[in-house]
Design an enzyme around this catalytic site. Sequence first.
Site, PDB file in Angstrom:
ATOM      1  N   GLN A 130       5.591 -93.129  15.841  1.00 37.45           N
ATOM      2  CA  GLN A 130       4.469 -93.984  15.473  1.00 37.45           C
ATOM      3  C   GLN A 130       3.302 -93.165  14.928  1.00 37.45           C
ATOM      4  OE1 GLN A 130       2.212 -95.465  18.753  1.00 37.45           O
ATOM      5  NE2 GLN A 130       1.804 -97.423  17.790  1.00 37.45           N
ATOM      6  N   GLY A 131       2.841 -93.488  13.724  1.00 35.16           N
ATOM      7  CA  GLY A 131       1.712 -92.759  13.143  1.00 35.16           C
ATOM      8  C   GLY A 131       0.460 -93.620  13.077  1.00 35.16           C
ATOM      9  N   TYR A 132      -0.204 -93.736  14.202  1.00 35.27           N
ATOM     10  CA  TYR A 132      -1.435 -94.545  14.262  1.00 35.27           C
ATOM     11  C   TYR A 132      -2.665 -93.649  14.384  1.00 35.27           C
ATOM     12  CZ  TYR A 132       0.385 -99.320  14.748  1.00 35.27           C
ATOM     13  OH  TYR A 132       0.933-100.535  14.519  1.00 35.27           O
ATOM     14  N   GLU A 143       3.155-107.017  21.391  1.00 35.88           N
ATOM     15  CA  GLU A 143       4.447-106.382  21.576  1.00 35.88           C
ATOM     16  C   GLU A 143       4.397-105.213  22.546  1.00 35.88           C
ATOM     17  OE1 GLU A 143       7.496-107.194  20.925  1.00 35.88           O
ATOM     18  OE2 GLU A 143       6.730-109.082  20.143  1.00 35.88           O
ATOM     19  N   SER A 192      -7.525 -97.641  24.899  1.00 32.74           N
ATOM     20  CA  SER A 192      -8.027 -97.061  26.145  1.00 32.74           C
ATOM     21  C   SER A 192      -8.524 -98.157  27.084  1.00 32.74           C
ATOM     22  CB  SER A 192      -9.172 -96.095  25.847  1.00 32.74           C
ATOM     23  OG  SER A 192     -10.321 -96.830  25.498  1.00 32.74           O
ATOM     24  N   ASN A 193      -8.623 -97.814  28.359  1.00 30.68           N
ATOM     25  CA  ASN A 193      -9.091 -98.814  29.316  1.00 30.68           C
ATOM     26  C   ASN A 193     -10.496 -99.304  28.991  1.00 30.68           C
ATOM     27  OD1 ASN A 193      -6.636 -98.408  30.475  1.00 30.68           O
ATOM     28  ND2 ASN A 193      -7.409 -98.049  32.539  1.00 30.68           N
ATOM     29  N   GLU A 194     -11.289 -98.432  28.368  1.00 29.93           N
ATOM     30  CA  GLU A 194     -12.626 -98.870  27.956  1.00 29.93           C
ATOM     31  C   GLU A 194     -12.516 -99.959  26.891  1.00 29.93           C
ATOM     32  OE1 GLU A 194     -11.741 -95.685  28.343  1.00 29.93           O
ATOM     33  OE2 GLU A 194     -12.952 -95.244  30.110  1.00 29.93           O
TER      34      GLU A 194
END
Lengths: 373, 373, 398, 398
Positions: free
Chosen positions: D126-128, D244, D383-385
């Site tokens: 995956q390239g994000y 997903e 992230s959780n933030e």
Amino acid sequence: MNFELTDERQMLADGLRRLLADKTDLKAVVEGKHPWSAESWAALAEMGVIGALFSEEQGGFGGAGFDLMVVFEEMGRAGAPEPLLEIVLAGGLIAELGSEAQTAHLEEVIGGGTQLAFAHGEPGSRYDLERVAAKARQDGDGWVLTGRKSVVANGGEADYLVVSARTSGEVDDREGISLFLVPNDVPGLDIRAYPLAGGGRGAELTFEDTPLPGEALLGAVGGAFAPIETAVARATCALTAEALGLMERSKDLTIDYLSQRKQFGQPIGKFQALQHRMSELLIEVEQARSAVINLAGHLDAPRDEREIHVSATKQLVGQTAKLVVEESIQMHGGIGMTMEYDLGHFARRLTMTEHRLGDTLYHLGRFARLRAA
Amino acid sequence: MNFELTDERQMLADGLRRLLADKTDLKAVVEGKHPWSAESWAALAEMGVIGALFSEEQGGFGGAGFDLMVVFEEMGRAGAPEPLLEIVLAGGLIAELGSEAQTAHLEEVIGGGTQLAFAHGEPGSRYDLERVAAKARQDGDGWVLTGRKSVVANGGEADYLVVSARTSGEVDDREGISLFLVPNDVPGLDIRAYPLAGGGRGAELTFEDTPLPGEALLGAVGGAFAPIETAVARATCALTAEALGLMERSKDLTIDYLSQRKQFGQPIGKFQALQHRMSELLIEVEQARSAVINLAGHLDAPRDEREIHVSATKQLVGQTAKLVVEESIQMHGGIGMTMEYDLGHFARRLTMTEHRLGDTLYHLGRFARLRAA
Amino acid sequence: MDLSYTDRQQAFRDELRAFLDEKLPKHLSDKVKLGQRLSKEDHEAWHATLQERNWLAGHWPEEHGGAGWNAVERHIFEEETTRAHAPRIVPFGIAMLGPVLMKFGSDAQKAHWLPRILDGTDWWCQGYSEPGAGSDLASLKTTAERDGDHYVVNGQKTWTTLAQFADHIFCLVRTRKEGKPQEGISFLLIDMDDPGIEVRPIVLIDGEAEVNEVFFNDVRVPAKNLVGEEHKGWTIAKYLLTHERTNIAGVGFASQALANLKRIAGAEMQHGRPLIEDPLFAAEVAKLEIALMAMATTNLRVVSAAADGSAPGVESSMLKVKGTVIRQEINNLTRLACGPYAVPFVSEALEPGSNIEPVGPAYAMPATAEYFNNRKLSIYGGSNEVQKSIIAKTMLEA
Amino acid sequence: MDLSYTDRQQAFRDELRAFLDEKLPKHLSDKVKLGQRLSKEDHEAWHATLQERNWLAGHWPEEHGGAGWNAVERHIFEEETTRAHAPRIVPFGIAMLGPVLMKFGSDAQKAHWLPRILDGTDWWCQGYSEPGAGSDLASLKTTAERDGDHYVVNGQKTWTTLAQFADHIFCLVRTRKEGKPQEGISFLLIDMDDPGIEVRPIVLIDGEAEVNEVFFNDVRVPAKNLVGEEHKGWTIAKYLLTHERTNIAGVGFASQALANLKRIAGAEMQHGRPLIEDPLFAAEVAKLEIALMAMATTNLRVVSAAADGSAPGVESSMLKVKGTVIRQEINNLTRLACGPYAVPFVSEALEPGSNIEPVGPAYAMPATAEYFNNRKLSIYGGSNEVQKSIIAKTMLEA
């Protein structure tokens, strides 16, 4: 697997929410005008809410864990102080153990005409269910009861009391505890009633050589521990569901406040630090909801499994309650500390749920011991 | 009351900071090129840093709690992995208990020419200082040593080992523990050395019927517990000061990152949620500093008072270390997890301080028991 | 580095202890110990006792009737009086207005008002917060319009502690509506007996009414009661917020509360043994004690730096946050220690002069009320959120 | 309300258990159990075993070669495979690209790529993320310029998990620089063998190199490898982020980790007794177990709603946050349970095929590495933030 309410329960929840929104007068409760409302009580009975706490064979039309959950969550959401939990405890024990004459009282209870209380805790028992020092000795066909019962919710208002006393054994034996169904006007009974911090009233009861007829015995001599534990498991489900309702409402009040209140030129709900804390709160309230579902779904499980869930749920809900109370007040700032604003009552009532049926630390230790056993 | 460093200590701190900034090659440590740097060690000795760990009568020029604090805070700030803590432990015991012949080694130690290790912990002892299963039995004028010592820091590199063994009593008796000063090449000693997660190396030592001369005994037969506890108190001061330095540096790296790194068009340090968390972190680090000061100031207090501070400080610093590690990594995001970036080493080394001399929960329980006693 | 008091400081502490032994009436310390509310007379009597010894405003310079204490001496005073369960000195005149007048007041104002603070002629309260302007003081709306040699004040203040006892109030008021919100604020002294002032109590979640709303309706205040320059009241407000907050860490209170918690946990029984022997409960107490031991030293570090002349900066914000959280957690654990007896709520039993018998053990009576009352600690005096933003700003802009 | 599985679901579970008993090789489950790293061959072999039974992409519709599982069935699969210590299905092709192609791909793309995912011909990564664009995906800088029937790609991706095993990468690239940053992004499929691509491993704090940097230097990609519309890649990215994410709560992993923790705490001795009998340690374990019991039900509530057709909304963010925190806390306690033996750090002993003898107990060997490795849980995948901001937005704007 299915997490939807049945249509009947959904109707009960909706109706109850409307009824309580209409009847609950928090100002009156807060100002001490009444500990709870006789009018609400009658309306609850009429709607069948008291009956929903009993199974059909007990004369009700519910009685399952999810019935308790639905009813008490709505009570909590309204902040209603009516002593319904005492029906779960004392009424549940009467239904479970009572003779024909004793269970006959339940019709009046379900109809709203008879008030109950469960006189079990004592000054030295804290949250231990087996620690009973009050004594009942046999005297001819009857019994003589002596002892002190502390912080008995609804103890001054109840028409009938379910009272525990030791008929044999040491103070912390599980064997040897008996129950008695006692009217509130027996000789030798002294009652000191007082308000409770979350609404409603409590009482110190002192029995001094109170004579009781043989028929007052509820269930088998010395065998009350297991039924008491079962009744308390059901009451814990009810109480944690009430706490859940109180949390939902406190959360909603806080969200409203964050959206409306402006500081430094914008709604304080735009401040990221508050946003994230509010999100954490929301997550924990969902956790608490799952915990209550777990307990409601395990009330009929074998004893050890049931009690694992009792302690797990009481621990988690207690911990979440503290978070919700403290964060709600803090995010409101000063206004959250005033009794003029509804949050005050919710915060007080919610906090007090921790002091009933065992607090967070008590149940954390108990859970660990149950798991190790 | 005075919280300023003396001029001497301030000079030591400043010089040490410069020296370590110059000599510490974290890349080399992280890539495993060396566990620590012989060049740094020589420079530390030359600057008098090793001597600062001993009192004048022991041949050094320091040795007080605040000397330990100054030295180890700087070591931590640099993330330096040199095995100086072993000098506090093993060297401290030699200085305290040694015969003339034994203490003669200290000159070489202070000069940087002799490496030490303290072989005390065992596979079953965890953090209990009195739990010693290794045995030494008298054999003529000498001793025969058998047993296993685990995760001995610097155990493979030390020229001399201070080894504890039981000469009498049960495995957890405080009486009956003796110490021996042993060169690293005695017969029957097997050494398996390996890298440690925070830098430096450790070793498993197995003694099998190792013969020792009578002069190897360090201190009185069977009376080593109290001196070991004292040495560990000093080492705890040193280790928590090192942790403090590691926290300060992790905090500084994180503040820099928050100021530089941009997201959604502004430095992430402008996001209020991160600001508040960073403030909480800062507050806790100041608490940790106070705790280390408390311990440094009580190393010479009566045993019970001293040990109260040992456990209080280790608990609080351990708890803060976890917060600092986790928050620093989280606020950095992915980059905080790479070993290319310095934070990785600091986080690892800081985390590992919890696994030495007792962790947070261990000392929390110990503190409560000491207070109750 | 030296964690102990100097000989001189120790002598002062001994002197204080002897004084408290002799002069602090037991009925007063008992009330404080049990968390009962104090009457106005209780406060006044204690102030007078201290003033006889010149210790009511010990941190004031001697020229103004103080004892010229430095920060360490003031700390010792606070520590010892708290330990002895002495009433807290009501801060509004002594700790807040006094220093403001010394720094910003005219000579006439100093000569007139300072002695009246010391001798108890005036009881001051503080008019800062307004509905809608809590932590965001700059947005305050109460106006003071100049009319000849008077200001005409209109608006409302809230959270005014002990206004019911007060005869004077110092207020932040808006004297100019244009420009930046901070730049149109002035600091005004107002007589509570003036026509147009109304005080209404606010009942708090702990059942008590120690705070009030104060309404101003065309109240005429002599212009000579302006302190400092007109429109420059913001400077005074900031000065008060950062420089004159006494005993911000509350170490003494926390220590007392912790000792009380330990007593309760020793008296309460669980599973037939004292609650304090329960490992989980003991661990919770231990965590708080360890945090408090560290905070006491953090506090001394700040006090010691202040005595050496450093201006308190971000440290006072850190002490505020940590100090309030520790006290609140002690209150929480105390409430929990009381078990079911924390639930009875006989508010009248906490009123001055009540002789209502407690429902359970006497120590349980105020536990729930104190838990709720002290939620205020993290809200007022610059909320903990505001403090954290101050800390972050200092840290990230350094 | 009914917390138990239907008969049909139970039958599926039993079938799965029998399959795992028979088909999951012990050498593979042992590796997973001990936290050892898996080789590419390990993954491929397990994928092939599952695909034989049609369970590799069980949640894909049958028309595309899946088994058409609903959310509950998928949950049961994840629960049972985790319980059996089966390797996790590598998500990039099966869980991520597959559903994207089904929703956004052309018929030709579906026909070409989907079977190759199932039969293992292609290994995707995956390239994000990019340096400087973590949670803020819209700010990505890797460009793809159209040149005839190709795109020319330049830039850098990072945090590319298992890129060292992959032969293809799906990428978010910038195809237009004007306008809102979200509106110029496209979704491109790239062959890792193309000239101009370079992969460099990133060594992480746990000593492992499972993530990589991927550099693109004038890489020519056929235009037919564009998925969906040009400049509309943001829609695909959002779809992946919210729809997903498989097994987002990680209940199965957490349950395994908790069971492992309890085993360790039963084996480790403290004061001569098993650590798990220490009341404070047992309480920490209990807290996590209680939290996990609740989260398992929260997870089932979401799964059950999804099976009934509800689109997952803010719930997946809640599960992400709580699920990762619980797992991280279990990892933390596991590390602590190992005591001093958590410190030896023999990274090679965790490599596939290593037969280095552990320094202490075998369970202690991976404890520290796992603690550090799983710090990623709260950082990646939004992230959780970011999750908390999403929750707050939904809540406060409702």
